[in-house]
Design an enzyme around this catalytic site. Structure first.
Site, short mmCIF file in Angstrom:
data_model
loop_
_atom_site.label_atom_id
_atom_site.label_comp_id
_atom_site.label_asym_id
_atom_site.label_seq_id
_atom_site.Cartn_x
_atom_site.Cartn_y
_atom_site.Cartn_z
CE LYS A 80 -3.87 1.90 2.74
NZ LYS A 80 -4.68 1.65 3.96
CB SER A 155 -7.72 3.57 3.36
OG SER A 155 -6.85 2.96 4.32
CB SER A 179 -8.02 0.86 6.31
OG SER A 179 -8.68 2.08 6.48
#
Length: 474
Positions: A80, A155, A179
């Site tokens: 990420k 996220s 997330s």
């Protein structure tokens, strides 16, 4: 070798490497080819590393010599884009950042490299990972591969979409309120948020007291193997737990049999929310499965979840305010929902902030007592299945009602696939353990995975097309 290599788990790939039936170069080429073909439709990646094939060749040489660095050697792993990979920019999904090249790896990336894994690309996230859908002014909209009109959640939405499509069998996400778990639930992947401090994470930044790094995979065993690697010590994280050398893969079979395990189930966690019938049924079905295996099960709500959510609101807004205060410039380029959170943080007094932190400790003690009565909680990840792209979620108005309490209290929690909805998108449930009970949560996830199987990723199309999803980076 064929594109089918992309559909194998990390464990299956390592077996092929050891038998000389495939090599890391074969796999890396297949993943890059599939990424080039499918990613334009879902927008899971914002950067790819130039050295991926070179790293694959080095791994191939180690396997040929019979000297792999470990069970992740030669496995493609996506990262990420709020976690640093040396040699690539870390943009945090934000136009307010600059494309400066990172000079060092974040702790989990460093551990993965030491184990021979190939950190080959950065996945998309919303502006500074502030909301539970994935779109940003920098990278545009990320879509759910099961239904391109839906969000993969956030996220860590890019990470979830990548794993679901076979664009690498493992992704590393972060979770400050849900997330990892919400995107995993929306895509049918397995997402694990470790206990706070289990995985060293640095730099932590304004969300440091809430954020956890963890694995997202297609199966529980791959997540357990990844956790065994990324939980190794790194002195850069002051919050890190003492390293205990746990072998989480071995723990999948070394935990007690279900008989005697005490499970609380809660379809709403005591919150005044409407849960979609398919989610409610999934919680009951998972609980019934454990009961049929001999576990003790009872309906019981953990104490104080609503209070935890109120604390999360206070702390999240304060963190967003601190984040925007730290930006030397570029606030005007931020997602409007992030700006709104920061503005709300401006009116939080010091007394309110301190009060929230004190109350957090009190609730933690109450939940510790609850986990003296029960070993695990089974509950929803989110009130429904993957949401449409259009709607209030695009404005950051949705809340992680069922997941944020685990961040406030540092609890290990997993999102696990249990079936498909009538609209053919995944249905998942959440398994939560007491403090530091990471191995037990993984074991329970493995038990249910054996009962329900994995998501039918083979049903996902091999060709995709969607409206343009990328914004123009500046």
């Amino acid at each position: 070798m064929t594109d089918d290599l992309c559909d194998l788990t990390a464990r299956e790939l390592v077996t092929l490497y050891g038998a000389r039936r495939a090599s890391p170069v074969d796999v890396m080429k297949a993943v890059l080819e599939r990424t080039e073909r499918l990613d334009p439709a879902v927008n899971a990646f914002c950067q790819l590393a130039d050295d991926a094939l070179d790293l694959a060749r080095a791994s191939e040489s180690r396997w040929q010599r019979g000297a792999p660095l470990g069970p992740l050697d030669g496995i493609p792993v996506s990262i990420k884009d709020n976690i640093s990979i040396a040699g690539l920019p870390t943009r945090f999904g934000s136009l307010a950042t600059t494309p400066d090249i990172a000079s060092s790896d974040s702790p989990c990336v460093a551990r993965l490299r030491e184990a021979g894994a190939i950190c080959f690309g950065k996945t998309t996230l919303p502006d500074f990972a502030h909301k539970i859908v994935t779109d940003s002014p920098l990278t545009g909209v990320t879509r759910n591969p099961w239904d391109l009109s839906r969000t993969p959640g956030g996220s860590s939405g890019g990470a979830a979409a990548a794993v679901a499509l076979g664009l690498g069998p493992i992704a590393i996400g972060t979770d400050g309120g849900g997330s990892i778990r919400i995107p995993a639930a929306f895509t049918g992947t397995f997402g694990f948020k470790p206990s706070f401090g289990r995985v060293p994470h640095a730099p932590r930044g304004p969300f440091g007291m809430l954020s956890h790094a963890g694995p997202m995979t297609r199966c529980v065993e791959d997540a357990a193997q990844t956790l065994s690697v990324i939980s190794r010590p790194d002195s850069r994280d002051w919050y890190a737990l003492p390293f205990d050398g746990a072998d989480y893969v071995r723990g999948l079979s070394c935990q007690p049999v279900p008989r005697g395990v005490r499970i609380a189930y809660s379809p709403t966690l005591g919150l005044p929310l409407t849960v979609e019938p398919e989610i409610h049924e999934a919680v009951i079905r998972a609980t019934t499965t454990f009961g049929g295996l001999g576990a003790y099960v009872a309906a019981s709500d953990p104490p104080g979840v609503a209070h935890c959510n109120a604390i999360h609101t206070t702390l999240w807004r304060a963190c967003c305010r601190q984040l925007t205060d730290d930006l030397s410039s570029g606030r005007a380029t931020l997602d409007p929902s992030l700006q709104a959170y920061a503005d709300a943080g401006n009116v939080i007094s010091r007394e309110a902030l301190l009060g929230a932190l004190i109350k957090r400790g009190e609730l933690g003690a109450a939940v510790n007592a609850f986990f003296e009565q029960y070993d695990l909680v089974i509950c929803p990840v989110y009130p429904g299945v993957a949401l449409p792209l259009a709607g209030p979620e695009s404005n950051g108005e949705l809340f992680p009602h069922f997941t944020a309490w685990c961040n406030q209290l540092g609890l290990p929690a997993a999102s696990l696939y249990v079936g498909m909805s009538a609209t053919r998108v995944p249905v998942s449930i959440q398994i939560v353990g007491g403090r530091h009970a990471d191995a037990l949560v993984l074991w329970a996830s493995h038990v249910l995975e054996l009962a329900f199987g994995r998501a039918p990723f083979g049903e996902l199309p091999r060709t995709l097309s969607a409206p343009e999803t990328r914004a123009t980076a500046v």
